[in-house]
Design a protein around this motif. Structure first.
Motif, PDB file in Angstrom:
ATOM      1  N   SER A 102       0.840  -1.203   0.000  1.00 32.98           N
ATOM      2  CA  SER A 102       0.000   0.000   0.000  1.00 32.98           C
ATOM      3  C   SER A 102       0.873   1.250   0.000  1.00 32.98           C
ATOM      4  N   ASP A 103       0.244   2.377  -0.297  1.00 33.37           N
ATOM      5  CA  ASP A 103       0.965   3.647  -0.234  1.00 33.37           C
ATOM      6  C   ASP A 103       1.526   3.883   1.161  1.00 33.37           C
ATOM      7  N   ASP A 104       0.787   3.468   2.191  1.00 31.11           N
ATOM      8  CA  ASP A 104       1.259   3.638   3.572  1.00 31.11           C
ATOM      9  C   ASP A 104       2.527   2.832   3.823  1.00 31.11           C
TER      10      ASP A 104
END
Length: 273
Positions: free
Chosen positions: A138-140
């Motif tokens: 994920s972007d996180d």
């Protein structure tokens, strides 16, 4: 209590990696005719009997096969003879609520970042996509990796995840790799401190250089997949584990060790799992 730093007993950081234990709640649970708890216990016993010393242990996913809390309890109890802090992360077969059920644990640590001595750090990524075998960051997760690499530019870095970010040359396995892996490599290439990436998932030994980074996958403690096979195929190799030495100059020496030849052979007529 979470252990987020390790002080090595020697000049290098010595790590033990085990992966893809695929444990079940029933003690005789089997994957492709291999009783996974028995093979896991045999691997731990062989490591203990070797007398090798390590600073920490890495478990790179697919701890469980059946999602049960008890399967994770089996893992926690099984590693106790090694008396090491164990850093784990989820694989595609894992169920995070059940993983969390054994925490806090005297050995198991679920953290994103660990300082290793004076020269290294470790970043643990979660590549699980619930309900499917392939991985994705994920972007996180990518932002966290970028942040840790930026915050500690002078520390050599070992990155851990479950899914392979580099294709292994088996068509059936590579369709279940880390998807959009280029996003991961773009973050890595922004920095000069990533020295090695270690994963599980492929149930085989891989050790290759990619864009200046050493990329390693490690045999499972149970069933082995045949390398370079386009279709699902099992290997005759025995269950294994990986030892890593992280040296102060940023180099990594490593070796894969296995149980005796012929140990825990699967059902070679299996067409998948």
């Amino acid at each position: 209590m979470k252990v987020t730093s390790i002080s090595p007993a020697q000049d290098s950081i010595k790590l033990l990696q085990i992966t893809d234990t695929h444990l079940f709640e029933p003690l005789d649970g089997s994957l492709l005719s291999v009783k996974t708890l028995d093979s896991f216990h045999a691997v731990v016993a062989a490591i203990a009997e070797s007398g090798a010393s390590y600073d920490a242990m890495l478990a790179t996913g697919d701890i469980s096969q059946d999602h049960t809390a008890v399967s994770y309890q089996h893992f926690e109890q099984g590693i106790s003879p090694l008396a090491l802090p164990c850093y784990w992360l989820p694989g595609n077969h894992d169920f995070k609520p059940s993983m969390h059920s054994v925490l806090p644990s005297s050995q198991i640590q679920q953290v994103e970042h660990v300082l290793l001595g004076d020269h290294w750090q470790m970043v643990l990524l979660d590549s699980q996509v619930v309900g499917v075998p392939h991985g994705f960051l994920s972007d996180d997760q990518l932002s966290m990796l970028d942040e840790k690499l930026t915050q500690n530019p002078d520390r050599h870095t070992l990155v851990l995840l479950h899914h392979h970010p580099l294709l292994v040359g088996s068509r059936w396995l590579d369709q279940h790799s880390l998807k959009e892996a280029e996003s991961f490599w773009n973050v890595v290439e922004k920095h000069s401190n990533v020295k090695a990436v270690v994963c599980g998932h492929v149930h085989q030994d891989m050790n290759e250089m990619h864009r200046g980074v050493q990329v390693m996958a490690t045999p499972s403690t149970c069933v082995q997949f045949k390398p370079k096979s386009d279709d699902f195929a099992l290997d005759t190799q025995s269950p294994g584990w990986r030892e890593l030495d992280l040296h102060n100059d940023g180099s990594v020496s490593t070796q894969v060790k296995r149980l005796a030849s012929g140990s825990f052979q699967p059902d070679f007529n299996s067409a998948g799992y």
